[in-house]
Motif scaffolding. Structure first.
Motif, PDB file in Angstrom:
ATOM      1  N   ASN A  48    -127.516   9.693 -27.766  1.00 48.75           N
ATOM      2  CA  ASN A  48    -126.966   9.179 -26.333  1.00 48.75           C
ATOM      3  C   ASN A  48    -126.834   8.336 -26.077  1.00 48.75           C
ATOM      4  OD1 ASN A  48    -126.910  11.734 -25.558  1.00 48.75           O
ATOM      5  ND2 ASN A  48    -128.523  12.095 -24.210  1.00 48.75           N
ATOM      6  N   ARG A  49    -126.497   7.185 -27.751  1.00 47.47           N
ATOM      7  CA  ARG A  49    -126.554   6.037 -27.912  1.00 47.47           C
ATOM      8  C   ARG A  49    -125.623   5.403 -27.794  1.00 47.47           C
ATOM      9  NH1 ARG A  49    -131.795   2.762 -31.583  1.00 47.47           N
ATOM     10  NH2 ARG A  49    -132.090   1.940 -29.811  1.00 47.47           N
ATOM     11  N   PHE A  50    -124.145   5.633 -27.231  1.00 45.56           N
ATOM     12  CA  PHE A  50    -123.049   4.678 -26.860  1.00 45.56           C
ATOM     13  C   PHE A  50    -123.237   4.563 -24.591  1.00 45.56           C
ATOM     14  CE2 PHE A  50    -120.940   6.810 -30.471  1.00 45.56           C
ATOM     15  CZ  PHE A  50    -121.438   5.399 -31.154  1.00 45.56           C
ATOM     16  N   MET A  51    -124.002   4.227 -24.482  1.00 44.20           N
ATOM     17  CA  MET A  51    -124.427   3.704 -23.294  1.00 44.20           C
ATOM     18  C   MET A  51    -123.924   2.503 -22.775  1.00 44.20           C
ATOM     19  SD  MET A  51    -126.972   6.398 -22.138  1.00 44.20           S
ATOM     20  CE  MET A  51    -128.429   5.850 -22.261  1.00 44.20           C
ATOM     21  N   HIS A  52    -124.059   1.884 -23.901  1.00 38.37           N
ATOM     22  CA  HIS A  52    -123.007   0.046 -24.136  1.00 38.37           C
ATOM     23  C   HIS A  52    -121.535   0.191 -23.727  1.00 38.37           C
ATOM     24  CE1 HIS A  52    -124.114   1.304 -28.215  1.00 38.37           C
ATOM     25  NE2 HIS A  52    -123.029   0.495 -28.160  1.00 38.37           N
ATOM     26  N   ALA A  53    -121.132   1.561 -24.106  1.00 39.22           N
ATOM     27  CA  ALA A  53    -119.542   1.196 -24.249  1.00 39.22           C
ATOM     28  C   ALA A  53    -118.811   1.437 -22.638  1.00 39.22           C
ATOM     29  CB  ALA A  53    -119.051   2.461 -24.767  1.00 39.22           C
ATOM     30  N   PRO A  54    -119.663   2.057 -21.867  1.00 44.25           N
ATOM     31  CA  PRO A  54    -118.729   2.350 -20.205  1.00 44.25           C
ATOM     32  C   PRO A  54    -118.446   0.853 -19.643  1.00 44.25           C
ATOM     33  CG  PRO A  54    -119.912   4.312 -20.315  1.00 44.25           C
ATOM     34  CD  PRO A  54    -120.085   3.518 -21.548  1.00 44.25           C
ATOM     35  N   GLU A  55    -120.181  -0.259 -19.401  1.00 42.79           N
ATOM     36  CA  GLU A  55    -120.523  -1.388 -19.302  1.00 42.79           C
ATOM     37  C   GLU A  55    -119.195  -2.326 -20.387  1.00 42.79           C
ATOM     38  OE1 GLU A  55    -122.637  -1.737 -17.200  1.00 42.79           O
ATOM     39  OE2 GLU A  55    -121.559   0.682 -16.523  1.00 42.79           O
ATOM     40  N   LEU A  56    -119.471  -2.383 -21.418  1.00 39.59           N
ATOM     41  CA  LEU A  56    -118.452  -2.877 -22.317  1.00 39.59           C
ATOM     42  C   LEU A  56    -116.852  -3.090 -21.948  1.00 39.59           C
ATOM     43  CD1 LEU A  56    -119.746  -2.863 -26.271  1.00 39.59           C
ATOM     44  CD2 LEU A  56    -119.716  -5.059 -24.425  1.00 39.59           C
ATOM     45  N   ILE A  57    -116.210  -1.697 -21.034  1.00 41.93           N
ATOM     46  CA  ILE A  57    -115.402  -1.401 -21.091  1.00 41.93           C
ATOM     47  C   ILE A  57    -115.175  -1.942 -19.641  1.00 41.93           C
ATOM     48  CG2 ILE A  57    -113.860   0.444 -19.663  1.00 41.93           C
ATOM     49  CD1 ILE A  57    -114.998   2.108 -22.193  1.00 41.93           C
ATOM     50  N   ARG A  58    -115.972  -2.061 -18.939  1.00 43.89           N
ATOM     51  CA  ARG A  58    -116.225  -3.243 -17.887  1.00 43.89           C
ATOM     52  C   ARG A  58    -114.876  -4.703 -17.882  1.00 43.89           C
ATOM     53  NH1 ARG A  58    -117.366  -1.763 -13.055  1.00 43.89           N
ATOM     54  NH2 ARG A  58    -118.755  -4.128 -12.283  1.00 43.89           N
ATOM     55  N   MET A  59    -116.146  -5.044 -19.052  1.00 45.85           N
ATOM     56  CA  MET A  59    -115.539  -6.436 -19.666  1.00 45.85           C
ATOM     57  C   MET A  59    -113.913  -6.251 -20.414  1.00 45.85           C
ATOM     58  SD  MET A  59    -119.352  -7.180 -20.837  1.00 45.85           S
ATOM     59  CE  MET A  59    -118.993  -8.853 -21.239  1.00 45.85           C
ATOM     60  N   GLY A  60    -113.332  -4.972 -20.349  1.00 45.69           N
ATOM     61  CA  GLY A  60    -111.566  -5.567 -20.852  1.00 45.69           C
ATOM     62  C   GLY A  60    -112.193  -5.013 -22.263  1.00 45.69           C
ATOM     63  N   ALA A  61    -112.765  -4.453 -22.822  1.00 48.56           N
ATOM     64  CA  ALA A  61    -113.100  -3.983 -24.653  1.00 48.56           C
ATOM     65  C   ALA A  61    -112.077  -2.887 -24.443  1.00 48.56           C
ATOM     66  CB  ALA A  61    -114.265  -3.069 -24.856  1.00 48.56           C
ATOM     67  N   GLN A  62    -112.019  -2.129 -25.159  1.00 49.83           N
ATOM     68  CA  GLN A  62    -110.714  -1.388 -26.059  1.00 49.83           C
ATOM     69  C   GLN A  62    -112.265   0.170 -26.263  1.00 49.83           C
ATOM     70  OE1 GLN A  62    -106.783  -1.175 -26.414  1.00 49.83           O
ATOM     71  NE2 GLN A  62    -106.941  -2.865 -25.169  1.00 49.83           N
ATOM     72  N   VAL A  63    -112.445   0.860 -25.873  1.00 47.71           N
ATOM     73  CA  VAL A  63    -113.649   1.919 -26.286  1.00 47.71           C
ATOM     74  C   VAL A  63    -113.690   3.250 -26.260  1.00 47.71           C
ATOM     75  CG1 VAL A  63    -116.078   2.416 -27.061  1.00 47.71           C
ATOM     76  CG2 VAL A  63    -115.252   0.249 -26.514  1.00 47.71           C
TER      77      VAL A  63
END
Length: 422
Positions: A334-349
């Motif tokens: 479960n170690r990609f939980m930061h991905a949705p938060e980075l997406i909030r900043m405009g990341a494409q993950v």
């Protein structure tokens, strides 16, 4: 509860001192239970996790004193007054489970709460228990507690072969074996610097250990261990985290106390993105001109591979890369939980199971984001160093478990960052 506000502010320049390793220090603290003589640790990081484990050790009868502003810790377990580690304490910190081996081998029995769930994965302790059973312990599980009892006369040396690498399990086995009767051989042992440093400390206390840093560790049991003074190694995860900062923001940062051998696999990947790394006799110097990074693929592995504890930070950097990168997480599910938060900043993950595909973007924008675990929280701060506008990171109590004065350290090299009450 606090929040951290980061504003993109251009290149970073200056020096950052690297603190003592949190994960190492926690295991060194449990080693104090093996001797009735004092153990003194230097270069201790001033973190909430250290205080949490200190409170647990005190509940077991160990005296704990912080000196020199908190960077020196004196521990004395002259008499273990309790052989039970209560749930209310163990649940706060998984490393607390590593008091099991020391209490069991010294006292002949121990009762330790199971640590419970974890936000980044199951992180089971079955291999810890398997190792202790190999040493002759009788184990029962009742109402969430492990009740362990050694044979009359003490634990007995044995061959322990782990089916896969377990850092905590290896370390629990090592500490238990130090006072066991006869020789213990641990195969497929963890090779992490944290484990090596624990073996070094135990050797200074009189343990007989051979093979630390390799996949086969041999321990010859001794009758007793004595006191010692030991310096905690530099924190390789903090080191890697601060190496990412100039990779994202640009600039030149010298990381005092940093050593390349602690993060070799990470250095190789970071250099592949176009970042320059120079090693001196006292530091690592990281330089980047601020241009877009080159994409790289990363797979997390046990040491000496790429650390899972630097995966989130690397993702933050690759969000700004010129191309597509793939991150494969093999350690925690479960170690990609930061991905949705980075997406909030405009990341494409795009996350699919244990793989995350990151398509780099030219720019990201600050946003209100939430820390979900220790490493996730710092990845958001790192992304905020280059994002346009303000990034507000909430629930930073996660951050305080593993980073000492991060806002001061980043602020000293030019980051616009401050801690504020929520």
């Amino acid at each position: 509860m606090d929040k951290i506000v980061v504003t993109g502010n251009g290149p970073l320049n200056g020096q950052i001192p690297i603190s003592g390793a949190k994960n190492t220090c926690l295991k060194l603290m449990t080693a104090a239970l093996l001797s009735d003589e004092p153990l003194t640790l230097t270069n201790v990081p001033r973190l909430s996790d250290i205080k949490t484990l200190g409170a647990l050790l005190e509940s077991l009868g160990c005296e704990v004193a912080l000196l020199n502003g908190g960077n020196v810790m004196a521990l004395s377990a002259g008499t273990i007054t309790s052989r039970k580690a209560e749930y209310d304490m163990v649940r706060k910190l998984r490393a607390s489970f590593n008091v099991l081996g020391p209490i069991l081998t010294r006292e002949g029995e121990a009762t330790v709460s199971l640590p419970g769930g974890c936000a980044i994965g199951a992180r089971k302790v079955d291999l810890h228990l398997m190792a202790l059973e190999k040493l002759g312990a009788t184990l029962t599980l009742e109402e969430g507690y492990v009740h362990a009892k050694a044979p009359e006369g003490g634990l007995i040396g044995a061959v322990i072969e782990f089916p896969f690498v377990t850092v905590g399990g290896t370390e629990n086995a090592i500490t238990a074996a130090t006072l066991a009767n006869g020789t213990t051989v641990i195969k497929n042992a963890a090779r992490e610097p944290d484990t090596v440093d624990l073996c070094k400390c135990l050797s200074a206390m009189g343990a007989k250990i051979d093979g630390a840093g390799t996949s086969t560790i041999t321990i010859e049991g001794v009758d007793r261990l004595h006191g010692a003074t030991h310096e905690v190694i530099a924190d390789r995860i903090e080191l890697g985290t601060f190496m990412i900062a100039p990779a994202i923001a640009g600039g030149e940062v010298e990381l005092l106390g940093g050593r390349r051998d602690l993060v070799e696999a990470f250095c190789g990947k970071l250099e592949a993105t176009g970042v320059q790394i120079e090693e001196t006799d006292k530091s690592l110097i990281v330089r980047h001109d601020g241009s877009r990074l080159k994409p790289v693929d990363v797979e997390t592995e046990p040491f000496p591979g790429f650390p899972t504890d630097l995966q989130a930070q690397m993702m933050a950097a690759l969000c700004f890369a010129d191309g597509v990168s793939v991150l494969h997480e093999t350690i925690f599910e479960n170690r990609f939980m930061h991905a949705p938060e980075l997406i909030r900043m405009g990341a494409q993950v795009d996350v699919q199971g244990g793989h995350a595909t990151v398509t780099g973007v030219e720019a990201m924008k600050g946003a209100q984001v939430m820390a979900t675990d220790l490493r996730a929280s710092v990845s958001l701060i790192l992304a905020g160093l280059k994002a346009e506008g303000e990034t507000v990171v909430g629930r930073v109590y996660h951050l305080d478990r593993g980073y000492e004065r991060i806002e001061e350290k980043l602020g000293a090299v030019g980051a616009k960052i401050e801690r504020m009450p929520e």
